[in-house]
Write a protein that holds these residues in place. Sequence first.
Motif, PDB file in Angstrom:
ATOM      1  N   TRP A 208      -1.166   0.689  -8.971  1.00  0.00           N
ATOM      2  CA  TRP A 208      -2.564   0.337  -9.204  1.00  0.00           C
ATOM      3  C   TRP A 208      -3.445   1.185  -8.299  1.00  0.00           C
ATOM      4  O   TRP A 208      -3.189   1.287  -7.100  1.00  0.00           O
ATOM      5  N   ARG A 209      -4.482   1.766  -8.867  1.00  0.00           N
ATOM      6  CA  ARG A 209      -5.494   2.480  -8.073  1.00  0.00           C
ATOM      7  C   ARG A 209      -6.620   1.485  -7.824  1.00  0.00           C
ATOM      8  O   ARG A 209      -7.182   0.933  -8.769  1.00  0.00           O
ATOM      9  N   VAL A 210      -6.920   1.243  -6.556  1.00  0.00           N
ATOM     10  CA  VAL A 210      -7.876   0.193  -6.194  1.00  0.00           C
ATOM     11  C   VAL A 210      -9.064   0.809  -5.461  1.00  0.00           C
ATOM     12  O   VAL A 210      -8.892   1.686  -4.605  1.00  0.00           O
TER      13      VAL A 210
ATOM     14  N   ALA B  93     -13.828   2.385  -0.330  1.00  0.00           N
ATOM     15  CA  ALA B  93     -12.453   2.691   0.076  1.00  0.00           C
ATOM     16  C   ALA B  93     -11.576   2.754  -1.158  1.00  0.00           C
ATOM     17  O   ALA B  93     -11.652   1.893  -2.031  1.00  0.00           O
ATOM     18  N   ASP B  94     -10.741   3.781  -1.212  1.00  0.00           N
ATOM     19  CA  ASP B  94      -9.776   3.941  -2.298  1.00  0.00           C
ATOM     20  C   ASP B  94      -8.376   3.836  -1.710  1.00  0.00           C
ATOM     21  O   ASP B  94      -8.101   4.390  -0.636  1.00  0.00           O
ATOM     22  N   PHE B  95      -7.499   3.119  -2.415  1.00  0.00           N
ATOM     23  CA  PHE B  95      -6.111   3.010  -1.989  1.00  0.00           C
ATOM     24  C   PHE B  95      -5.255   2.673  -3.196  1.00  0.00           C
ATOM     25  O   PHE B  95      -5.759   2.270  -4.241  1.00  0.00           O
ATOM     26  N   SER B  96      -3.940   2.868  -3.053  1.00  0.00           N
ATOM     27  CA  SER B  96      -3.025   2.559  -4.145  1.00  0.00           C
ATOM     28  C   SER B  96      -2.079   1.457  -3.711  1.00  0.00           C
ATOM     29  O   SER B  96      -1.726   1.345  -2.536  1.00  0.00           O
TER      30      SER B  96
ATOM     31  N   LEU C  69       0.841  -1.190   0.000  1.00  0.00           N
ATOM     32  CA  LEU C  69       0.000   0.000   0.000  1.00  0.00           C
ATOM     33  C   LEU C  69       0.877   1.242   0.000  1.00  0.00           C
ATOM     34  O   LEU C  69       1.822   1.347   0.778  1.00  0.00           O
ATOM     35  N   GLY C  70       0.547   2.186  -0.882  1.00  0.00           N
ATOM     36  CA  GLY C  70       1.309   3.422  -0.994  1.00  0.00           C
ATOM     37  C   GLY C  70       0.880   4.481  -0.010  1.00  0.00           C
ATOM     38  O   GLY C  70       1.551   5.496   0.148  1.00  0.00           O
TER      39      GLY C  70
END
Length: 131
Positions: free
Chosen positions: A50-52, A26-29, A10-11
């Motif tokens: 990746w944008r998840v 939820a948004d995370f990279s 996770l970034g």
Amino acid sequence: MADITFTGHLGGEPELRFTPNGKAVADFSVAESHRRKVGNEWQDEGTTWWRVTAWDWLAETVAETLHKGSRVMVTGQVRSREWEDREGQKRTSYDVTARQVGIVPKRDQQAPQQPQQADAWGAPASDEPPV
């Protein structure tokens, strides 16, 4: 749309929000590092970001349990989209709608030891005859 599975770190912290009708999102990279072995040395060959997006109970679970740097495996639908940055350069981003997100243990962590089983039905090992 294509399905994909990848692992990475996770970034940043996941961002949890709710839609007007109360659905969690939820948004995370995730940074997926690429390496290959050349002789006895490992060489870095770049990173794919990746944008998840996760929805409903998965979104809430991700926001509660994952943190920046967590190693994860993500499975979901991927879409690419092209856009221009401030300098007018064409860029591509990869957006994934997650179906599953799992924590990947670090390589130096041992899996918990399970009690030895005497048979395939899960009975504990014992020298005593069954009752």
